[in-house]
Design an enzyme around this catalytic site. Structure first.
Site, PDB file in Angstrom:
ATOM      1  N   CYS A  93       0.816  -1.212   0.000  1.00 50.14           N
ATOM      2  CA  CYS A  93       0.000   0.000   0.000  1.00 50.14           C
ATOM      3  C   CYS A  93       0.851   1.265   0.000  1.00 50.14           C
ATOM      4  CB  CYS A  93      -0.952  -0.004   1.186  1.00 50.14           C
ATOM      5  SG  CYS A  93      -0.132  -0.074   2.807  1.00 50.14           S
ATOM      6  N   HIS A 113      -2.235   0.743   7.048  1.00 50.72           N
ATOM      7  CA  HIS A 113      -2.568   1.060   5.659  1.00 50.72           C
ATOM      8  C   HIS A 113      -2.184   2.504   5.367  1.00 50.72           C
ATOM      9  CE1 HIS A 113      -4.442   0.238   1.874  1.00 50.72           C
ATOM     10  NE2 HIS A 113      -5.386   1.165   2.011  1.00 50.72           N
ATOM     11  N   ASP A 122      -7.872   5.783  -2.710  1.00 50.96           N
ATOM     12  CA  ASP A 122      -7.095   4.624  -2.270  1.00 50.96           C
ATOM     13  C   ASP A 122      -6.726   3.778  -3.483  1.00 50.96           C
ATOM     14  OD1 ASP A 122      -5.869   2.554  -1.003  1.00 50.96           O
ATOM     15  OD2 ASP A 122      -7.517   2.088   0.360  1.00 50.96           O
TER      16      ASP A 122
END
Length: 647
Positions: free
Chosen positions: A399, A443, A459
């Site tokens: 991520c 994250h 995202d």
């Protein structure tokens, strides 16, 4: 003068010493560990007759050497660690000074206090159970010294003593007011959330290997899994490779305050111990608990480090309108003057296609839906132009890689952007109604400034691995390409049996923190109101005093009962035998005189009754051993039911 410990007491002493010092070994240093083991070995030699008492110069050398080691290793490590290290050194040396029972009593008291110091640092249920077991071993040292009971009976006696103290323990815990400590030890806990104010692309993949609990959240509603974004901090300074928290945000934390929470839904954050100020909260959450502040970038901070698992109240409502100045927005467009030329060219080409900032941000986010991009726990290393190599060469990352690349592209196209670090998702536990989030749930995502909405979340990980958002990181365990990057240990943790064990452990640990560690004045007042209808101090004091007196009387009765019960049973059996014979005992007649009269009155019964008399005297005046009590019972039962005495 040399005093020998019984072998069983020596074994228990060694075990109790090791259990008391073991939790400190990782902090006190190798020198103190070596001193402790040396002293235990020498004490064993003394008690086994192999060594004599150590010479005075050796004790002085051990004390001076330990003190020098402490002086070298402790500066900068805090008051708590210095105190514990001194206790360990003194506890180790005290073993070599056992010359009488009183020295052993002092050593057990010393060890119990050393065990209690661990509660300042460790407060988990597992550590509490370990310390309870270690305290029972300390107590068993004294029990083994005072009597020669076999191991099973010694353990039963230890269990009875523990159960007898349980009512008083519960009473003190439930009703005694919680007092603030007379001292503060801010360095007693070194736990962190796992997040840092500096993020390189590979940082979050290393956190994904950790199963350490980050926090729990009690929500009175069930949000969708893809909306569970727990923001902790914003990273706005970029040096070409790593993202950092901007200096002006750090300065803002010093003057932040707690605004009016407004309307919304209340929820509870149960935060694990952390030395960092930032808290992971749902977007739009504002603090209700004291000691919390709110910043302009929609973060919630704690003014003080959290030394233990703490319950914090928050309220989620409509996010406050973003009011970042032109200077802040200009800062969030900055990039190094050179580096990553291919990514800059890509961003400018997309800008020409999408003049609108909103459409451009959407297009850049969709760019990562290209199947060439892969989500992996073990991405390849990157060089100087990390964003270029990731987007056009390796195209494999976690991520942090995707968030960093998208934020760079947005800034290169003139759109203010920042990276947000926190957690996403969470394991819902329906039995208790809370979400548990671990370090592997860490994250990173991106926020872009899009007027008039303000900061808007994007995202890119959702484009590459949508399962990550809906099912969490463990939802990718069935993907061989992703699981292979985690190694065998990560794959083992994703097995159904291991996940079930973690689930049960999480539930037990939650209840421990909810009802034990966080039991405070509020819960105590609720209990008193339920019992008495009021929480005033006078009825509470009367209730506490009455229950305390009752608990003490119960403990006294229990200990006296244990002491008298074997003797009462022996006397009852002997008198039963006398009644069965039918020969009345004379006032003040002893057992041996009575046996002589039985032998004269009924000679066939003489040998049998003499054996009963011997058993009775041994049990009555020596020690009531269970095997002998059972033998006495059999002998009495074997007496004739009707004996005709000669006239």
């Amino acid at each position: 003068m040399r005093w020998y410990l019984p072998r069983r007491t020596l074994v228990l002493l060694i075990v109790s010493q090791l259990m008391a010092v073991l939790p400190t070994w990782d902090r006190v240093g190798l020198v103190l560990v070596a001193v402790n083991l040396f002293c235990l070995a020498w004490c064993s030699g003394i008690c086994l007759g192999r060594f004599g008492q150590p010479p005075r110069w050796l004790l002085v050398a051990l004390a001076v050497g330990g003190a020098i080691a402490l002086g070298i290793s402790l500066p900068g490590k805090g008051v708590y660690l210095a105190m514990v290290s001194l206790l360990v050194l003194g506890y180790s040396l005290k073993v070599l000074e056992i010359k009488a029972p009183r020295d052993l009593f002092a050593l057990v008291l010393f060890g119990t206090f050393l065990l209690a110091t661990n509660l300042v640092r460790y407060q988990s249920m597992a550590m509490a159970l370990y310390l309870l077991l270690a305290a029972l071993v300390q107590l068993s040292v004294l029990l083994s010294l005072q009597n020669t009971l076999p191991w099973p009976r010694l353990m039963r006696a230890l269990g009875r003593m523990s159960l007898a103290s349980l009512p008083l323990t519960l009473l003190l815990f439930l009703l005694l007011p919680r007092l603030s400590p007379l001292w503060q030890m801010p360095d007693a806990q070194s736990g962190t959330t796992g997040l840092s104010d500096v993020m390189s692309p590979g940082d979050f993949s290393s956190l994904a290997q950790s199963t350490e609990l980050a926090f729990r959240a009690e929500l009175p509603w069930r949000p969708a899994g893809n909306s569970l974004y727990w923001r902790a901090l914003t990273l706005e300074a970029f040096d070409g490779r790593a993202w950092r928290q901007a200096d002006f945000r750090k300065a803002e934390e010093e003057r932040a305050s707690s605004p009016n929470p407004g309307q919304g839904r209340d929820w509870t954050l149960m935060m694990s111990p952390s030395s960092k100020p930032w808290l992971p909260v749902l977007d739009g959450s504002r603090p209700l608990s004291s000691g919390l502040v709110y910043t302009s970038d929609r973060r919630v901070l704690s003014k003080e480090p959290l030394a233990k698992t703490t319950q914090l109240k928050l309220r989620q409502g409509t996010p406050l309108r973003d009011k970042d100045s032109d200077a802040v927005l200009a800062f969030d467009q900055r990039l190094p003057q050179s580096g990553n030329p291919r990514t800059r060219q890509l961003a400018l080409s997309l800008r020409r296609q999408y003049p609108s900032d909103g459409a451009l941000a959407q297009a850049m986010n969709r760019y990562f839906a290209n199947p060439v991009f892969r989500y992996s726990l073990s991405p390849p290393p990157l060089g100087a132009d990390a964003v270029d190599q990731f987007l056009f060469d390796t195209q494999t990352g976690f991520c942090g890689h995707y968030a960093s690349a998208l934020a760079f592209m947005l800034r290169a196209a003139g759109v203010p952007a920042r990276v947000v670090a926190g957690y996403q998702g969470g394991q819902y536990v329906p039995e208790a109604g809370f979400y548990a989030l671990y370090q592997y749930d860490a994250h990173a995502w991106v926020e872009a400034w899009l007027p008039p909405a303000g900061w808007t979340r994007f995202d890119p990980t959702a484009q590459v691995a949508p399962t990550r958002l809906s099912q969490g990181l463990s939802g990718l365990a069935s993907n061989p390409a992703f699981s292979a990057g985690g190694g065998w240990l990560w794959q083992l943790k994703q097995q159904p049996a291991m996940k079930w064990l973690r689930y049960q452990a999480a539930l037990m640990d939650y209840r421990w923190n909810r009802w034990v560690l966080n039991y405070g004045s509020g819960q105590r007042e609720q209990l008193l109101s339920w019992l008495l209808g009021t929480s005033d101090w006078l009825p509470a004091a009367l209730l506490f005093g009455g229950l305390l007196l009752g608990a003490l009387l119960l403990m006294h009765w229990w200990t006296r009962r244990d002491r008298r019960q074997p003797l009462a049973e022996v006397s009852r059996l002997y008198l039963k035998g006398c009644k069965r014979i039918g020969l009345e005992r004379l006032p003040g007649e002893g057992a041996e005189a009575y046996a002589l009269r039985v032998a004269a009155a009924y000679p066939p019964l003489a040998a049998h009754w003499n054996h009963i008399t011997g058993l009775y005297q041994r049990l009555r005046y020596a020690q009531a051993e269970p095997a002998l009590v059972r033998e006495l019972k059999r002998r009495v039962r074997a007496l004739p039911r009707s004996v005709k005495m000669p006239t």
